[in-house]
Design a protein around this motif. Structure first.
Motif, PDB file in Angstrom:
ATOM      1  N   ASP A 124       0.805  -1.224   0.000  1.00 46.95           N
ATOM      2  CA  ASP A 124       0.000   0.000   0.000  1.00 46.95           C
ATOM      3  C   ASP A 124       0.838   1.274   0.000  1.00 46.95           C
ATOM      4  OD1 ASP A 124       0.988   0.052   2.585  1.00 46.95           O
ATOM      5  OD2 ASP A 124      -0.945  -0.289   3.551  1.00 46.95           O
ATOM      6  N   GLY A 125       2.169   1.148   0.019  1.00 49.03           N
ATOM      7  CA  GLY A 125       3.034   2.316  -0.030  1.00 49.03           C
ATOM      8  C   GLY A 125       3.080   3.144   1.240  1.00 49.03           C
ATOM      9  N   GLN A 126       2.489   2.643   2.317  1.00 48.33           N
ATOM     10  CA  GLN A 126       2.430   3.390   3.569  1.00 48.33           C
ATOM     11  C   GLN A 126       3.763   3.349   4.312  1.00 48.33           C
ATOM     12  OE1 GLN A 126      -0.354   5.202   5.123  1.00 48.33           O
ATOM     13  NE2 GLN A 126      -0.690   5.155   2.906  1.00 48.33           N
ATOM     14  N   PRO A 127       4.008   4.356   5.153  1.00 49.73           N
ATOM     15  CA  PRO A 127       5.200   4.306   5.996  1.00 49.73           C
ATOM     16  C   PRO A 127       5.059   3.214   7.045  1.00 49.73           C
ATOM     17  CG  PRO A 127       3.826   6.158   6.627  1.00 49.73           C
ATOM     18  CD  PRO A 127       3.223   5.580   5.380  1.00 49.73           C
ATOM     19  N   PHE A 128       6.185   2.771   7.586  1.00 51.46           N
ATOM     20  CA  PHE A 128       6.160   1.703   8.581  1.00 51.46           C
ATOM     21  C   PHE A 128       7.316   1.898   9.556  1.00 51.46           C
ATOM     22  CE2 PHE A 128       8.302   0.244   4.691  1.00 51.46           C
ATOM     23  CZ  PHE A 128       9.565  -0.056   5.171  1.00 51.46           C
ATOM     24  N   GLY A 129       7.348   1.073  10.581  1.00 52.47           N
ATOM     25  CA  GLY A 129       8.401   1.172  11.585  1.00 52.47           C
ATOM     26  C   GLY A 129       9.255  -0.069  11.644  1.00 52.47           C
ATOM     27  N   PHE A 130      10.572   0.096  11.422  1.00 49.68           N
ATOM     28  CA  PHE A 130      11.506  -0.977  11.718  1.00 49.68           C
ATOM     29  C   PHE A 130      11.621  -1.106  13.241  1.00 49.68           C
ATOM     30  CE2 PHE A 130      13.869   0.513   7.732  1.00 49.68           C
ATOM     31  CZ  PHE A 130      13.387  -0.511   6.929  1.00 49.68           C
ATOM     32  N   ALA A 131      11.792  -2.320  13.736  1.00 51.16           N
ATOM     33  CA  ALA A 131      12.098  -2.505  15.151  1.00 51.16           C
ATOM     34  C   ALA A 131      13.501  -1.988  15.415  1.00 51.16           C
ATOM     35  CB  ALA A 131      11.998  -3.980  15.525  1.00 51.16           C
ATOM     36  N   GLY A 132      13.602  -1.013  16.311  1.00 52.71           N
ATOM     37  CA  GLY A 132      14.902  -0.406  16.596  1.00 52.71           C
ATOM     38  C   GLY A 132      15.176  -0.281  18.082  1.00 52.71           C
ATOM     39  N   LEU A 133      16.420   0.018  18.404  1.00 56.59           N
ATOM     40  CA  LEU A 133      16.869   0.276  19.768  1.00 56.59           C
ATOM     41  C   LEU A 133      17.613   1.602  19.781  1.00 56.59           C
ATOM     42  CD1 LEU A 133      18.508  -3.202  20.537  1.00 56.59           C
ATOM     43  CD2 LEU A 133      16.112  -2.552  20.887  1.00 56.59           C
ATOM     44  N   TRP A 134      17.547   2.310  20.903  1.00 63.60           N
ATOM     45  CA  TRP A 134      18.283   3.557  20.994  1.00 63.60           C
ATOM     46  C   TRP A 134      19.102   3.613  22.272  1.00 63.60           C
ATOM     47  CZ3 TRP A 134      17.404   7.304  24.823  1.00 63.60           C
ATOM     48  CH2 TRP A 134      16.221   7.167  25.552  1.00 63.60           C
ATOM     49  N   GLU A 135      20.114   4.455  22.253  1.00 62.26           N
ATOM     50  CA  GLU A 135      21.040   4.550  23.382  1.00 62.26           C
ATOM     51  C   GLU A 135      21.654   5.938  23.427  1.00 62.26           C
ATOM     52  OE1 GLU A 135      21.834   3.430  26.452  1.00 62.26           O
ATOM     53  OE2 GLU A 135      22.225   1.425  25.640  1.00 62.26           O
ATOM     54  N   LYS A 136      21.958   6.409  24.635  1.00 57.63           N
ATOM     55  CA  LYS A 136      22.688   7.668  24.812  1.00 57.63           C
ATOM     56  C   LYS A 136      24.123   7.361  25.209  1.00 57.63           C
ATOM     57  CE  LYS A 136      18.996  10.937  25.963  1.00 57.63           C
ATOM     58  NZ  LYS A 136      18.500  11.930  26.958  1.00 57.63           N
ATOM     59  N   TRP A 137      25.043   8.095  24.597  1.00 64.03           N
ATOM     60  CA  TRP A 137      26.466   7.925  24.884  1.00 64.03           C
ATOM     61  C   TRP A 137      27.094   9.284  25.135  1.00 64.03           C
ATOM     62  CZ3 TRP A 137      30.805   9.617  22.000  1.00 64.03           C
ATOM     63  CH2 TRP A 137      32.043   9.078  22.400  1.00 64.03           C
ATOM     64  N   ARG A 138      27.950   9.333  26.134  1.00 63.17           N
ATOM     65  CA  ARG A 138      28.640  10.591  26.455  1.00 63.17           C
ATOM     66  C   ARG A 138      30.147  10.390  26.291  1.00 63.17           C
ATOM     67  NH1 ARG A 138      26.698  15.064  28.677  1.00 63.17           N
ATOM     68  NH2 ARG A 138      24.774  14.008  29.279  1.00 63.17           N
ATOM     69  N   SER A 139      30.755  11.288  25.540  1.00 61.85           N
ATOM     70  CA  SER A 139      32.177  11.188  25.245  1.00 61.85           C
ATOM     71  C   SER A 139      33.017  11.661  26.425  1.00 61.85           C
ATOM     72  CB  SER A 139      32.510  12.031  24.010  1.00 61.85           C
ATOM     73  OG  SER A 139      32.487  13.414  24.351  1.00 61.85           O
ATOM     74  N   PRO A 140      34.314  11.375  26.409  1.00 68.63           N
ATOM     75  CA  PRO A 140      35.200  11.868  27.473  1.00 68.63           C
ATOM     76  C   PRO A 140      35.204  13.387  27.580  1.00 68.63           C
ATOM     77  CG  PRO A 140      36.266  10.111  26.251  1.00 68.63           C
ATOM     78  CD  PRO A 140      35.009  10.449  25.504  1.00 68.63           C
ATOM     79  N   THR A 141      34.855  14.070  26.480  1.00 73.48           N
ATOM     80  CA  THR A 141      34.799  15.540  26.507  1.00 73.48           C
ATOM     81  C   THR A 141      33.393  16.044  26.792  1.00 73.48           C
ATOM     82  OG1 THR A 141      34.514  15.576  24.097  1.00 73.48           O
ATOM     83  CG2 THR A 141      36.765  15.764  24.956  1.00 73.48           C
ATOM     84  N   ASP A 142      32.500  15.122  27.208  1.00 73.47           N
ATOM     85  CA  ASP A 142      31.143  15.446  27.651  1.00 73.47           C
ATOM     86  C   ASP A 142      30.183  15.765  26.505  1.00 73.47           C
ATOM     87  OD1 ASP A 142      29.724  15.283  30.044  1.00 73.47           O
ATOM     88  OD2 ASP A 142      29.505  17.463  30.160  1.00 73.47           O
ATOM     89  N   ASP A 143      30.527  15.361  25.282  1.00 76.95           N
ATOM     90  CA  ASP A 143      29.580  15.469  24.180  1.00 76.95           C
ATOM     91  C   ASP A 143      28.619  14.282  24.251  1.00 76.95           C
ATOM     92  OD1 ASP A 143      30.787  17.763  23.068  1.00 76.95           O
ATOM     93  OD2 ASP A 143      32.293  16.506  22.074  1.00 76.95           O
TER      94      ASP A 143
END
Length: 226
Positions: A124-143
């Motif tokens: 049907d050409g509709q948008p859809f959602g892939f199953a995903g995971l997310w994460e936050k990462w902080r660098s040594p310089t605090d980025d």
């Protein structure tokens, strides 16, 4: 695996499919590649609502020493995602939908070095959602970098002649369960990570211009003759 995909949908379509209150129009993307920013749907624990977040594609675990590890973690195998150190924490508590309306896979051609790209989408050409995971990462310089990965599974009958893996496309009725951070039963969650029905999808060969992420135009998805 899933290494390239597309998103060319109106704000209205995204709001309807993903039950979002506010969505702004997004620039059409015909060749989304790893390390780029991708559109995701996340259950925000602070607002207790679904929200659109833009995340970097390639998950960087919170314990990583450098961001470069994310370049190797664009996909997570559904069969082992609950146990792998890079993914198991996010699998329990930080799941998302990576928003798309099509994706590419490449088929090896007999006696040819070049592989033939194919474009896959829903009937049907509709948008859809892939199953995903997310994460936050902080660098040594605090980025801080918020990143994501796409879960893959065995290919369905449509993809099998092209590739032995495919991204997990979740059914809309499973979005609430997948996004619910209170649901942490690995078996319940892994039951959702099955191949999408081949009968609900279509595919066609496309030009090899899609091989380069520099090309981002409607020409990437135009069918070609083989």
């Amino acid at each position: 695996m899933c290494g390239r995909f597309t998103l060319n949908q109106s704000a209205t379509a995204l709001a309807e499919v993903f039950h979002l209150q506010q969505v702004v129009d997004l620039e059409a993307q015909y060749n989304i590649a790893p390390t780029q920013m991708v559109v995701t749907v996340v259950h925000n624990p602070e607002s207790d609502k679904r929200e659109l977040w833009q995340l970097r594609w390639g998950l960087i675990p919170s314990w990583a020493k450098e961001a470069g590890i994310g370049n190797k973690l664009i996909n997570a195998r559904g069969e082992t995602v609950a146990e792998k150190p890079a993914f198991r924490s996010a699998f329990k508590r930080r799941r998302c939908l990576v928003v798309a309306d099509g994706f590419y896979e490449w088929q090896k051609q007999p006696e040819q070095k070049a592989r033939q790209p194919f474009y896959f989408q829903l009937q049907d050409g509709q948008p859809f959602g892939f199953a995903g995971l997310w994460e936050k990462w902080r660098s040594p310089t605090d980025d801080e970098i918020t990143s994501c990965t796409i879960i893959t599974t065995q290919a369905n009958e449509l993809l099998q002649p092209i590739h032995d893996r495919m991204p997990v496309i979740l059914a809309p009725q499973d979005y609430d369960l997948w996004l619910n951070p209170q649901e942490q039963n690995p078996q319940v969650l892994q039951n959702l990570l099955s191949p999408y029905p081949a009968s609900a999808m279509i595919a066609h060969p496309v030009s090899t211009i899609v091989n380069s992420p520099k090309h981002n135009s409607p020409e990437c998805i135009i069918p070609i003759k083989q």
